[in-house]
Design an enzyme around this catalytic site. Structure first.
Site, PDB file in Angstrom:
ATOM      1  N   SER A 282      47.862  31.495  46.004  1.00 47.25           N
ATOM      2  CA  SER A 282      46.502  31.115  46.389  1.00 47.25           C
ATOM      3  C   SER A 282      46.285  29.638  46.115  1.00 47.25           C
ATOM      4  O   SER A 282      47.081  28.984  45.434  1.00 47.25           O
ATOM      5  CB  SER A 282      45.495  31.926  45.585  1.00 47.25           C
ATOM      6  OG  SER A 282      45.492  31.456  44.243  1.00 47.25           O
ATOM      7  N   LYS A 283      45.183  29.143  46.637  1.00 44.85           N
ATOM      8  CA  LYS A 283      44.834  27.747  46.429  1.00 44.85           C
ATOM      9  C   LYS A 283      44.689  27.464  44.931  1.00 44.85           C
ATOM     10  O   LYS A 283      45.043  26.399  44.446  1.00 44.85           O
ATOM     11  CB  LYS A 283      43.527  27.462  47.161  1.00 44.85           C
ATOM     12  CG  LYS A 283      43.006  26.062  46.938  1.00 44.85           C
ATOM     13  CD  LYS A 283      41.845  25.769  47.845  1.00 44.85           C
ATOM     14  CE  LYS A 283      40.793  24.881  47.242  1.00 44.85           C
ATOM     15  NZ  LYS A 283      41.140  24.019  46.162  1.00 44.85           N
ATOM     16  N   ARG A 284      44.197  28.468  44.217  1.00 44.41           N
ATOM     17  CA  ARG A 284      44.000  28.263  42.779  1.00 44.41           C
ATOM     18  C   ARG A 284      45.320  28.026  42.033  1.00 44.41           C
ATOM     19  O   ARG A 284      45.374  27.258  41.090  1.00 44.41           O
ATOM     20  CB  ARG A 284      43.237  29.429  42.163  1.00 44.41           C
ATOM     21  CG  ARG A 284      41.765  29.075  42.020  1.00 44.41           C
ATOM     22  CD  ARG A 284      41.065  29.942  41.042  1.00 44.41           C
ATOM     23  NE  ARG A 284      40.816  31.242  41.675  1.00 44.41           N
ATOM     24  CZ  ARG A 284      40.901  32.382  41.038  1.00 44.41           C
ATOM     25  NH1 ARG A 284      41.194  32.415  39.754  1.00 44.41           N
ATOM     26  NH2 ARG A 284      40.672  33.513  41.674  1.00 44.41           N
TER      27      ARG A 284
END
Ligand code: GLU
Length: 505
Positions: free
Chosen positions: A261-263
């Site tokens: 994910s972007k996180r």
């Protein structure tokens, strides 16, 4: 179905394209090119609530940057356009009505409130609410109402949706990557195909468009595998030949646990988007591979190995080589871990393989932006050739080669301690004389003169070489020191040694 290969990448313009999306586009592109087929871009924008300004342009720019342009799609009209679902809106309803006609779909008039109550009742019994063959006869739909009543409700403008009525059976399906899959269709719910707002749902529009656009192979992410049975049943109900399906493995976090994910990128300092993206609402900026300094060649190479491998030791592939080597049989079904370190390794391989002049042009631009006088483009190119082996990104060249352009104004403390002893200033004063007297200021000329002198002095080489390097570079790193001296020139070399003597004595 036409025998020619036609594949499509069908993103929804709901934000920037994650690298997983670019990987899907790439595999479609490779498959199309390998089989002399057509790569179509279809924008699936039926869900107006999720539409994000700029996302479509972003998708197109990302594909172009990666050198994987589509053959047909928005702005490149072929015979199967338009290629945005919002522009095809008017055609979907007829298909939903055809299914009603065939007994494979029905009108449902249940209100949001009624469905909510049914959901709550199920939850009270600790069950999940599914609208399907078990309970569809308990609801307000064209299977339970008389045909007059159905007509009347439609004529007076009651809200309705059209739901699918899956045939109950064991469905046999084949995925090119996962092979044979069987599913009991009684587990499938009566999916809404057409919504009360007059728009088709993803499932209907997707299947209708794949058929209408003569798509031969549906190559998409694993997250769509659960929809495959519904889609296959829809093909059957329409009486259409189904395309071949291939569901690509998920791209996993570097730890291998869960979807990337972007996180994860934010936490570990890497990008998960090909290009920088500015969220139009929040203004938040997400970094991109391009802006991080990755080359499009690297990006393609990294993505190709997320789920595919050639079955040989070769890891560096150009786009053309990938087209030759690619096949769906070599795509794995298990998730592919994203490894940011491996990504940098790919980048380094591609970076050093570039011509010095290409690297030089980018570096000259970067130097200019920092107002650093770089002399001539030729000079920058030669410098890049000397140091590129150790660079991964253009940005690294500042550290690796900054001293070719500006004299060090300070000296690495540890290096100075090691290189500059009590007698060093005297030795370096002599070295200045040797340099002044040397008539050949090429790297070899300077090397012969200085090394010859060291030998006659019966001194250790390090006693001269280390302080010489420290004077010119500011630390003990860098390419051949005579190469540096020759590049910056005799006057600059002498000036730097004099400065070091002054500072370090
Ligand atoms: N619009 C879907 C998506 O966003 C397409 C899925 C498919 O390729 O069928 O990813």
């Amino acid at each position: 179905m036409s025998t020619s290969v036609r594949v499509r990448f069908a993103p929804s313009p709901t934000g920037p394209l994650h690298i997983g999306g670019v990987r899907t586009a790439l595999f479609n592109y490779l498959f199309a090119k390998k089989h002399n087929g057509t790569f179509v871009l279809r924008i699936e924008d039926t869900d107006q609530n999720r539409y994000v300004e700029g996302a479509e342009d972003y998708i197109i720019n990302a594909l172009n940057w990666c050198h994987i342009p589509y053959d047909e799609g928005p702005g490149k009209e072929g015979d199967c356009g338009p290629y945005r679902q919002s522009e095809r809106k008017s055609m979907y309803k007829q298909y939903a009505l055809d299914l009603i006609e065939k007994g494979a779909a029905y009108y449902a008039f249940d209100t949001a409130q009624e469905l909510q109550t049914a959901r709550e009742n199920a939850e009270a019994k600790k069950e999940t609410f599914i609208y399907n063959h078990n309970n569809r006869n308990d609801f307000t739909n064209s299977l339970t109402l008389s045909s007059d009543e159905v007509k009347e409700r439609i004529n007076r403008g009651d809200d309705y949706v059209i739901r699918f009525k899956p045939e109950l059976k064991t469905l046999h399906m084949f995925d090119e990557i996962r092979k044979g899959i069987e599913i009991d269709t009684s587990l499938i719910d009566d999916k809404v195909l057409f919504k009360s707002d007059g728009m088709p749902t993803y499932h209907l529009a997707n299947v209708v468009d794949d058929h209408d656009m003569k798509i031969s192979h549906v190559i998409r992410g694993e997250e769509w595998l659960p929809s495959m049975a519904l889609h296959v049943l829809l093909y059957e109900s329409f009486g259409w030949e189904r395309p071949k399906f291939a569901h690509l493995p998920l791209i996993l976090k570097p730890t291998g646990k869960g979807k990337l994910s972007k996180r994860d990128g934010d936490k570990m300092g890497f990008s998960v988007f090909p290009l920088e993206w500015k969220d139009p609402k929040s203004g938040e900026i997400s970094t991109g591979f391009k802006q991080d300094g990755f080359l499009p060649e690297t990006m393609i190479n990294i993505l190709a190995f997320l789920g595919w491998n050639p079955g040989t030791e070769q890891e560096i592939f150009s786009l053309d080589e990938l087209v030759q080597a690619f096949s769906l049989d070599k795509v794995n079904s298990s998730g592919a871990k994203y490894d940011p370190e491996k990504a940098k390794w790919f980048q380094q391989q591609w970076y050093v393989a570039q011509d010095d002049a290409v690297i030089g042009a980018a570096f000259a631009k970067a130097l200019e932006e920092k107002d650093i006088d770089y002399g001539s483009q030729d000079y920058v190119n030669i410098v890049c050739g000397l140091v590129k082996e150790r660079a991964v990104f253009t940005e690294d060249l500042f550290e690796l080669a900054g001293f070719f352009f500006t004299a060090p104004d300070s000296y690495d403390e540890k290096a100075a301690k090691k290189a500059w002893k009590e007698d060093t200033s005297n030795i370096m004063t002599d070295v200045i004389k040797i340099i002044e007297d040397c008539t050949d200021d090429s790297a070899t000329g300077l090397s012969t003169a200085i090394k010859g002198w060291i030998t006659t002095q019966e001194m250790g080489f390090g006693k001269v070489m280390m302080p010489l390097r420290l004077s010119l570079v500011g630390s003990l790193m860098g390419p051949d020191v005579f190469e540096i001296a020759s590049m910056i020139g005799k006057d600059q070399t002498i000036a730097r040694i004099q400065h070091a003597i002054k500072k370090l004595s």
